[in-house]
Design a protein around this motif. Structure first.
Motif, PDB file in Angstrom:
ATOM      1  N   VAL A   1       0.859  -1.183   0.000  1.00  0.00           N
ATOM      2  CA  VAL A   1       0.000   0.000   0.000  1.00  0.00           C
ATOM      3  C   VAL A   1       0.897   1.235   0.000  1.00  0.00           C
ATOM      4  O   VAL A   1       1.592   1.496   0.975  1.00  0.00           O
ATOM      5  CB  VAL A   1      -0.923   0.022   1.235  1.00  0.00           C
ATOM      6  CG1 VAL A   1      -1.785   1.281   1.236  1.00  0.00           C
ATOM      7  CG2 VAL A   1      -1.792  -1.232   1.256  1.00  0.00           C
ATOM      8  N   PRO A   2       0.933   1.976  -1.107  1.00  0.00           N
ATOM      9  CA  PRO A   2       1.853   3.115  -1.198  1.00  0.00           C
ATOM     10  C   PRO A   2       1.413   4.307  -0.359  1.00  0.00           C
ATOM     11  O   PRO A   2       0.231   4.631  -0.279  1.00  0.00           O
ATOM     12  CB  PRO A   2       1.819   3.464  -2.692  1.00  0.00           C
ATOM     13  CG  PRO A   2       0.483   2.982  -3.162  1.00  0.00           C
ATOM     14  CD  PRO A   2       0.155   1.772  -2.342  1.00  0.00           C
TER      15      PRO A   2
ATOM     16  N   SER B   1      -7.465  -0.926   7.345  1.00  0.00           N
ATOM     17  CA  SER B   1      -7.321  -1.222   5.921  1.00  0.00           C
ATOM     18  C   SER B   1      -5.907  -1.722   5.596  1.00  0.00           C
ATOM     19  O   SER B   1      -5.636  -2.117   4.473  1.00  0.00           O
ATOM     20  CB  SER B   1      -7.649   0.015   5.086  1.00  0.00           C
ATOM     21  OG  SER B   1      -6.780   1.081   5.391  1.00  0.00           O
ATOM     22  N   ILE B   2      -5.000  -1.687   6.586  1.00  0.00           N
ATOM     23  CA  ILE B   2      -3.670  -2.279   6.434  1.00  0.00           C
ATOM     24  C   ILE B   2      -3.385  -3.135   7.665  1.00  0.00           C
ATOM     25  O   ILE B   2      -4.004  -2.960   8.718  1.00  0.00           O
ATOM     26  CB  ILE B   2      -2.558  -1.224   6.263  1.00  0.00           C
ATOM     27  CG1 ILE B   2      -2.502  -0.288   7.480  1.00  0.00           C
ATOM     28  CG2 ILE B   2      -2.729  -0.444   4.980  1.00  0.00           C
ATOM     29  CD1 ILE B   2      -1.298   0.642   7.478  1.00  0.00           C
ATOM     30  N   ASP B   3      -2.429  -4.057   7.500  1.00  0.00           N
ATOM     31  CA  ASP B   3      -2.054  -4.950   8.594  1.00  0.00           C
ATOM     32  C   ASP B   3      -0.684  -4.607   9.158  1.00  0.00           C
ATOM     33  O   ASP B   3      -0.433  -4.792  10.354  1.00  0.00           O
ATOM     34  CB  ASP B   3      -2.053  -6.399   8.101  1.00  0.00           C
ATOM     35  CG  ASP B   3      -3.347  -6.752   7.397  1.00  0.00           C
ATOM     36  OD1 ASP B   3      -4.409  -6.631   8.031  1.00  0.00           O
ATOM     37  OD2 ASP B   3      -3.295  -7.111   6.190  1.00  0.00           O
TER      38      ASP B   3
ATOM     39  N   ALA C   1      -4.884   4.559   7.987  1.00  0.00           N
ATOM     40  CA  ALA C   1      -5.102   3.202   7.467  1.00  0.00           C
ATOM     41  C   ALA C   1      -5.078   2.170   8.587  1.00  0.00           C
ATOM     42  O   ALA C   1      -5.873   1.219   8.587  1.00  0.00           O
ATOM     43  CB  ALA C   1      -4.050   2.881   6.410  1.00  0.00           C
ATOM     44  N   PHE C   2      -4.173   2.343   9.552  1.00  0.00           N
ATOM     45  CA  PHE C   2      -4.150   1.439  10.696  1.00  0.00           C
ATOM     46  C   PHE C   2      -5.446   1.579  11.507  1.00  0.00           C
ATOM     47  O   PHE C   2      -6.023   0.586  11.947  1.00  0.00           O
ATOM     48  CB  PHE C   2      -2.956   1.750  11.610  1.00  0.00           C
ATOM     49  CG  PHE C   2      -1.732   0.918  11.340  1.00  0.00           C
ATOM     50  CD1 PHE C   2      -1.829  -0.453  11.146  1.00  0.00           C
ATOM     51  CD2 PHE C   2      -0.472   1.498  11.309  1.00  0.00           C
ATOM     52  CE1 PHE C   2      -0.701  -1.232  10.917  1.00  0.00           C
ATOM     53  CE2 PHE C   2       0.657   0.736  11.078  1.00  0.00           C
ATOM     54  CZ  PHE C   2       0.549  -0.636  10.877  1.00  0.00           C
TER      55      PHE C   2
ATOM     56  N   ALA D   1       2.983  -3.513  13.278  1.00  0.00           N
ATOM     57  CA  ALA D   1       1.840  -4.396  13.011  1.00  0.00           C
ATOM     58  C   ALA D   1       0.677  -4.026  13.909  1.00  0.00           C
ATOM     59  O   ALA D   1       0.853  -3.594  15.047  1.00  0.00           O
ATOM     60  CB  ALA D   1       2.236  -5.851  13.245  1.00  0.00           C
ATOM     61  N   ARG D   2      -0.538  -4.208  13.371  1.00  0.00           N
ATOM     62  CA  ARG D   2      -1.735  -4.011  14.189  1.00  0.00           C
ATOM     63  C   ARG D   2      -1.753  -5.036  15.322  1.00  0.00           C
ATOM     64  O   ARG D   2      -1.519  -6.230  15.101  1.00  0.00           O
ATOM     65  CB  ARG D   2      -2.993  -4.187  13.339  1.00  0.00           C
ATOM     66  CG  ARG D   2      -3.392  -2.995  12.517  1.00  0.00           C
ATOM     67  CD  ARG D   2      -4.815  -3.122  11.992  1.00  0.00           C
ATOM     68  NE  ARG D   2      -4.975  -4.182  11.008  1.00  0.00           N
ATOM     69  CZ  ARG D   2      -5.698  -5.264  11.212  1.00  0.00           C
ATOM     70  NH1 ARG D   2      -6.309  -5.459  12.373  1.00  0.00           N
ATOM     71  NH2 ARG D   2      -5.802  -6.172  10.261  1.00  0.00           N
TER      72      ARG D   2
END
Length: 356
Positions: free
Chosen positions: A73-74, A92-94, A87-88, A230-231
């Motif tokens: 994901v840029p 929507s991202i891990d 995003a976190f 990381a989440r």
């Protein structure tokens, strides 16, 4: 009868173990999303050197074997922190590869992410003044306008410099702009100084700026630090998958840290965005060795760095709550990766603490 029962219980235990393994594999997500700094060059997207390297040293294949697809994901360099933090927050991202201060800010309201793989003491910060300036140090800039992008990782070394010399941020007129705007402001004379990364050398090469201080010979914990975050809920739900990803990143760190690969890294990865001459000067004459720049160890320098960063964020009002460093830094995945890869003695821990 007891022998028969023992046999039954053993069979059940084996079956349960097999089923748990199958269940674990089945519960892997179909996609893992990792955010990182991205650049568009000649119509192609390139990622921050260490993350692009991780992909090329087997991360994609590692996930594919588990039936998991990797999606990068840029995040545009001008707004990395806010983009990744949002995003976190919305899940929507891990994972994300980015610097230290933004994730601290993200954790300021409640624990959301943890550092699972440091990328080492990755880079330097620079204090630049106009080429015709008479300023020689931070003291000469008291009351002056300094371009600094607040909330970005290099705010921490700037705060260290200010505090070390007995000042406060309020002793300076901080102009909160991104690096591109900050560089332009210095070139046009709109600010008296600019604090940023290796892009400082571009201003020197253009004859519009000169470097009067850098972190090159500062304590190791003043260097830019960050890594793979990381989440928390992802780590809890998918520890084995997290381990596989961290191990791939450690493989990339190990490859880059070898002196035999230094030239390849400088030419093929680090020089994608900045001119090679700029990249080389950023790495030259540094107090931290090439190998240690890639150290993933949770050593004293790293712990001191994050303690100071968290304290600074609280004191400066960037966050409202104290940060639990133990929740922020999770060394278990790196420890296991180093053992698995026989790299337990490859990097030596730094115990040098800055005198604040």
């Amino acid at each position: 009868m007891s022998r028969f029962l023992n046999y039954v219980f053993s069979a059940l235990a084996v079956t349960a173990f097999i089923m748990s393994g199958a269940h674990s594999a089945e519960t892997d997500p179909k996609v893992v999303r990792i955010a990182t700094v991205a650049y568009n060059l000649n119509g192609k997207t390139h990622y921050l050197g260490s993350t692009e390297l991780a992909s090329e040293t087997g991360l994609d294949e590692t996930l594919a074997k588990r039936g998991v697809k990797l999606e990068w994901v840029p995040a545009a360099t001008a707004m990395v922190g806010p983009i990744v933090n949002e995003a976190f927050a919305n899940k929507s991202i891990d994972f994300a590869a980015y610097g230290d201060l933004p994730p601290i800010i993200l954790n300021g309201s409640k624990p959301r992410v943890q550092l699972v793989a440091p990328w080492g003491r990755s880079g330097n910060s620079y204090l630049v003044v106009p080429a015709n300036s008479t300023a020689k140090n931070i003291a000469d800039l008291k009351g002056k306008r300094i371009a600094l992008h607040r909330g970005r990782p290099w705010e921490i070394p700037f705060a260290n410099l200010v505090q070390k010399n007995g000042f406060k941020l309020t002793d300076f007129k901080i102009v909160n702009v991104n690096p591109q705007v900050g560089a332009a402001a210095l070139a046009s004379g709109s600010v008296d100084a600019f604090f940023s990364l290796s892009d400082a050398y571009n201003l020197v090469d253009k004859g519009v700026g000169k470097i009067i201080w850098s972190t090159k010979n500062a304590p190791p914990d003043w260097k830019l630090m960050g890594g793979l975050w990381a989440r928390n809920d992802f780590v809890k739900e998918h520890p084995e998958l997290t381990q596989a990803i961290v191990t791939s990143f450690i493989k990339a760190n190990h490859w880059a840290a070898q002196e035999a690969h230094k030239e390849t890294y400088l030419k093929d990865y680090a020089s994608l965005v900045q001119p090679e001459s700029v990249v080389r000067r950023d790495y030259e004459d540094d107090s931290v060795s090439w190998r240690d720049r890639w150290s993933p160890l949770y050593d004293q320098a790293l712990v001191d760095h994050y303690k100071r960063a968290a304290s600074y964020a609280r004191e400066s009002g960037l966050i409202r709550n104290d940060i639990d460093i133990q929740q922020l830094l999770n060394s278990s995945f790196v420890d296991k990766a180093l053992k698995e890869l026989n790299l337990e003695t490859f990097w030596a821990p730094s115990r040098i603490a800055s005198q604040q």
